[in-house]
Design a protein around this motif. Structure first.
Motif, PDB file in Angstrom:
ATOM      1  N   LEU A 142      32.716 103.595 -11.796  1.00 44.70           N
ATOM      2  CA  LEU A 142      31.955 102.929 -12.853  1.00 44.70           C
ATOM      3  C   LEU A 142      31.280 101.695 -12.264  1.00 44.70           C
ATOM      4  O   LEU A 142      31.925 100.896 -11.590  1.00 44.70           O
ATOM      5  CB  LEU A 142      32.877 102.513 -14.000  1.00 44.70           C
ATOM      6  N   PRO A 143      29.987 101.528 -12.516  1.00 42.83           N
ATOM      7  CA  PRO A 143      29.307 100.354 -11.965  1.00 42.83           C
ATOM      8  C   PRO A 143      29.787  99.072 -12.644  1.00 42.83           C
ATOM      9  O   PRO A 143      30.026  99.054 -13.842  1.00 42.83           O
ATOM     10  CB  PRO A 143      27.829 100.625 -12.267  1.00 42.83           C
ATOM     11  N   GLU A 144      29.941  98.027 -11.856  1.00 42.94           N
ATOM     12  CA  GLU A 144      30.409  96.749 -12.400  1.00 42.94           C
ATOM     13  C   GLU A 144      29.469  96.217 -13.462  1.00 42.94           C
ATOM     14  O   GLU A 144      29.898  95.580 -14.413  1.00 42.94           O
ATOM     15  CB  GLU A 144      30.562  95.727 -11.276  1.00 42.94           C
ATOM     16  N   VAL A 145      28.178  96.507 -13.331  1.00 40.85           N
ATOM     17  CA  VAL A 145      27.196  96.003 -14.283  1.00 40.85           C
ATOM     18  C   VAL A 145      27.444  96.549 -15.693  1.00 40.85           C
ATOM     19  O   VAL A 145      27.102  95.918 -16.677  1.00 40.85           O
ATOM     20  CB  VAL A 145      25.745  96.315 -13.808  1.00 40.85           C
ATOM     21  N   SER A 146      28.078  97.734 -15.796  1.00 36.96           N
ATOM     22  CA  SER A 146      28.380  98.309 -17.109  1.00 36.96           C
ATOM     23  C   SER A 146      29.595  97.655 -17.749  1.00 36.96           C
ATOM     24  O   SER A 146      29.832  97.826 -18.937  1.00 36.96           O
ATOM     25  CB  SER A 146      28.627  99.818 -16.991  1.00 36.96           C
ATOM     26  N   GLY A 147      30.376  96.944 -16.954  1.00 45.43           N
ATOM     27  CA  GLY A 147      31.588  96.323 -17.488  1.00 45.43           C
ATOM     28  C   GLY A 147      32.519  97.390 -18.043  1.00 45.43           C
ATOM     29  O   GLY A 147      32.726  98.423 -17.429  1.00 45.43           O
ATOM     30  N   ASN A 148      33.061  97.134 -19.216  1.00 44.45           N
ATOM     31  CA  ASN A 148      33.962  98.087 -19.861  1.00 44.45           C
ATOM     32  C   ASN A 148      33.242  98.946 -20.891  1.00 44.45           C
ATOM     33  O   ASN A 148      33.875  99.696 -21.611  1.00 44.45           O
ATOM     34  CB  ASN A 148      35.112  97.337 -20.534  1.00 44.45           C
ATOM     35  N   GLU A 149      31.926  98.828 -20.997  1.00 42.58           N
ATOM     36  CA  GLU A 149      31.162  99.547 -22.015  1.00 42.58           C
ATOM     37  C   GLU A 149      30.714 100.911 -21.520  1.00 42.58           C
ATOM     38  O   GLU A 149      30.118 101.036 -20.457  1.00 42.58           O
ATOM     39  CB  GLU A 149      29.939  98.734 -22.425  1.00 42.58           C
ATOM     40  N   LEU A 150      31.006 101.911 -22.333  1.00 41.93           N
ATOM     41  CA  LEU A 150      30.563 103.279 -22.084  1.00 41.93           C
ATOM     42  C   LEU A 150      29.988 103.827 -23.381  1.00 41.93           C
ATOM     43  O   LEU A 150      30.160 103.239 -24.449  1.00 41.93           O
ATOM     44  CB  LEU A 150      31.735 104.155 -21.625  1.00 41.93           C
ATOM     45  N   VAL A 151      29.329 104.961 -23.281  1.00 42.59           N
ATOM     46  CA  VAL A 151      28.806 105.646 -24.460  1.00 42.59           C
ATOM     47  C   VAL A 151      29.332 107.068 -24.421  1.00 42.59           C
ATOM     48  O   VAL A 151      29.252 107.738 -23.388  1.00 42.59           O
ATOM     49  CB  VAL A 151      27.261 105.639 -24.469  1.00 42.59           C
TER      50      VAL A 151
ATOM     51  N   MET B 183      28.925 110.760 -26.236  1.00 50.33           N
ATOM     52  CA  MET B 183      28.006 111.544 -27.064  1.00 50.33           C
ATOM     53  C   MET B 183      28.571 112.933 -27.297  1.00 50.33           C
ATOM     54  O   MET B 183      29.177 113.519 -26.386  1.00 50.33           O
ATOM     55  CB  MET B 183      26.655 111.654 -26.352  1.00 50.33           C
ATOM     56  N   LYS B 184      28.375 113.454 -28.492  1.00 49.45           N
ATOM     57  CA  LYS B 184      28.700 114.858 -28.745  1.00 49.45           C
ATOM     58  C   LYS B 184      27.742 115.681 -27.900  1.00 49.45           C
ATOM     59  O   LYS B 184      26.521 115.501 -27.966  1.00 49.45           O
ATOM     60  CB  LYS B 184      28.503 115.200 -30.225  1.00 49.45           C
ATOM     61  N   GLY B 185      28.282 116.583 -27.099  1.00 52.86           N
ATOM     62  CA  GLY B 185      27.444 117.387 -26.215  1.00 52.86           C
ATOM     63  C   GLY B 185      26.705 118.485 -26.965  1.00 52.86           C
ATOM     64  O   GLY B 185      27.011 118.805 -28.109  1.00 52.86           O
ATOM     65  N   PHE B 186      25.730 119.078 -26.301  1.00 50.77           N
ATOM     66  CA  PHE B 186      25.016 120.217 -26.870  1.00 50.77           C
ATOM     67  C   PHE B 186      25.910 121.450 -26.871  1.00 50.77           C
ATOM     68  O   PHE B 186      25.725 122.367 -27.661  1.00 50.77           O
ATOM     69  CB  PHE B 186      23.720 120.485 -26.099  1.00 50.77           C
ATOM     70  N   ASP B 187      26.885 121.479 -25.969  1.00 52.87           N
ATOM     71  CA  ASP B 187      27.934 122.496 -25.960  1.00 52.87           C
ATOM     72  C   ASP B 187      29.123 121.895 -26.711  1.00 52.87           C
ATOM     73  O   ASP B 187      29.074 120.725 -27.088  1.00 52.87           O
ATOM     74  CB  ASP B 187      28.315 122.828 -24.507  1.00 52.87           C
ATOM     75  N   PRO B 188      30.206 122.639 -26.909  1.00 49.22           N
ATOM     76  CA  PRO B 188      31.366 122.048 -27.599  1.00 49.22           C
ATOM     77  C   PRO B 188      32.161 121.141 -26.638  1.00 49.22           C
ATOM     78  O   PRO B 188      33.256 121.475 -26.196  1.00 49.22           O
ATOM     79  CB  PRO B 188      32.172 123.264 -28.042  1.00 49.22           C
ATOM     80  N   ASN B 189      31.547 120.021 -26.292  1.00 48.54           N
ATOM     81  CA  ASN B 189      32.144 119.081 -25.360  1.00 48.54           C
ATOM     82  C   ASN B 189      31.660 117.680 -25.691  1.00 48.54           C
ATOM     83  O   ASN B 189      30.876 117.494 -26.628  1.00 48.54           O
ATOM     84  CB  ASN B 189      31.797 119.446 -23.913  1.00 48.54           C
ATOM     85  N   LEU B 190      32.107 116.704 -24.921  1.00 48.16           N
ATOM     86  CA  LEU B 190      31.621 115.331 -25.039  1.00 48.16           C
ATOM     87  C   LEU B 190      31.023 114.924 -23.704  1.00 48.16           C
ATOM     88  O   LEU B 190      31.458 115.402 -22.652  1.00 48.16           O
ATOM     89  CB  LEU B 190      32.768 114.385 -25.398  1.00 48.16           C
ATOM     90  N   VAL B 191      30.037 114.047 -23.747  1.00 48.70           N
ATOM     91  CA  VAL B 191      29.406 113.538 -22.537  1.00 48.70           C
ATOM     92  C   VAL B 191      29.579 112.025 -22.537  1.00 48.70           C
ATOM     93  O   VAL B 191      29.272 111.363 -23.531  1.00 48.70           O
ATOM     94  CB  VAL B 191      27.907 113.907 -22.476  1.00 48.70           C
ATOM     95  N   VAL B 192      30.088 111.498 -21.429  1.00 47.10           N
ATOM     96  CA  VAL B 192      30.294 110.057 -21.284  1.00 47.10           C
ATOM     97  C   VAL B 192      29.230 109.508 -20.347  1.00 47.10           C
ATOM     98  O   VAL B 192      29.029 110.030 -19.246  1.00 47.10           O
ATOM     99  CB  VAL B 192      31.700 109.750 -20.723  1.00 47.10           C
ATOM    100  N   TYR B 193      28.542 108.467 -20.824  1.00 54.89           N
ATOM    101  CA  TYR B 193      27.508 107.791 -20.049  1.00 54.89           C
ATOM    102  C   TYR B 193      27.954 106.370 -19.739  1.00 54.89           C
ATOM    103  O   TYR B 193      28.582 105.726 -20.572  1.00 54.89           O
ATOM    104  CB  TYR B 193      26.209 107.666 -20.859  1.00 54.89           C
ATOM    105  N   THR B 194      27.589 105.876 -18.569  1.00 53.84           N
ATOM    106  CA  THR B 194      27.684 104.437 -18.342  1.00 53.84           C
ATOM    107  C   THR B 194      26.577 103.820 -19.193  1.00 53.84           C
ATOM    108  O   THR B 194      25.601 104.496 -19.563  1.00 53.84           O
ATOM    109  CB  THR B 194      27.470 104.076 -16.862  1.00 53.84           C
ATOM    110  N   MET B 195      26.693 102.565 -19.498  1.00 54.00           N
ATOM    111  CA  MET B 195      25.662 101.908 -20.294  1.00 54.00           C
ATOM    112  C   MET B 195      24.322 101.942 -19.577  1.00 54.00           C
ATOM    113  O   MET B 195      23.276 102.141 -20.191  1.00 54.00           O
ATOM    114  CB  MET B 195      26.087 100.468 -20.620  1.00 54.00           C
ATOM    115  N   LEU B 196      24.352 101.813 -18.263  1.00 54.40           N
ATOM    116  CA  LEU B 196      23.128 101.861 -17.467  1.00 54.40           C
ATOM    117  C   LEU B 196      22.418 103.208 -17.616  1.00 54.40           C
ATOM    118  O   LEU B 196      21.204 103.264 -17.828  1.00 54.40           O
ATOM    119  CB  LEU B 196      23.468 101.589 -15.994  1.00 54.40           C
ATOM    120  N   GLU B 197      23.163 104.291 -17.517  1.00 57.89           N
ATOM    121  CA  GLU B 197      22.570 105.632 -17.666  1.00 57.89           C
ATOM    122  C   GLU B 197      22.077 105.861 -19.086  1.00 57.89           C
ATOM    123  O   GLU B 197      21.029 106.460 -19.302  1.00 57.89           O
ATOM    124  CB  GLU B 197      23.574 106.724 -17.278  1.00 57.89           C
TER     125      GLU B 197
END
Length: 147
Positions: free
Chosen positions: A28-37, A39-53
């Motif tokens: 995880l990039p330091e610039v994102s700190g502890n913040e992530l996003v 998202m409900k995926g287009f498939d039956p899954n979840l997608v985790v993004y760094t704040m930067l992405e």
């Protein structure tokens, strides 16, 4: 820039908290700190993004017109499927109940590094979305990656 790879077996606790694998947290990039996003995926899954992405995607949505009905629908459906989350002191994220339901997550989950994002899957569903045939895998690689 974060770079996530590999596959990990993890546990989701009764409160919906998921401890991210050490190798994922380390990337995880330091610039994102502890913040992530998440998202409900287009498939039956979840997608985790760094704040930067996620901000890269958000900027694309900002360019869409609020005066166009189709673009408004896309924005509405996208942003309703997104939840900001924070890593707690134990390196866990709290996944909202509706997101757990979307991905049909139970106690055991599979986490997949996808380059710039991370996917969270129910292990019983995950195999249905993999390529079992090496020839098909090769053909798709050639189709999409061969110049």
């Amino acid at each position: 820039m974060a770079f996530f790879t590999s596959e990990y077996e993890c546990k989701l606790d009764a409160k919906g908290r998921l401890a991210l694998p050490a190798k994922i947290k380390a990337n995880l990039p330091e610039v994102s700190g502890n913040e992530l996003v998440v998202m409900k995926g287009f498939d039956p899954n979840l997608v985790v993004y760094t704040m930067l992405e996620f901000k890269k995607i958000q900027s694309k949505f900002a360019a869409l017109s609020d005066f166009d009905a189709a673009q408004r629908r896309l924005k509405r459906n996208f942003f309703r499927s997104v939840a900001p989350v924070e890593l707690d002191s134990a390196g866990r994220i709290l996944i909202p109940k509706a997101w757990i339901d979307h991905a049909k997550l139970e106690k055991n989950v599979t986490i997949i590094g996808m380059g710039s994002t991370v996917e969270i899957w129910n292990p019983d569903l995950y195999d249905d979305y993999l390529i079992a045939d090496s020839e098909e895998f090769s053909d798709l690689a050639k189709k999409f990656l061969d110049e």
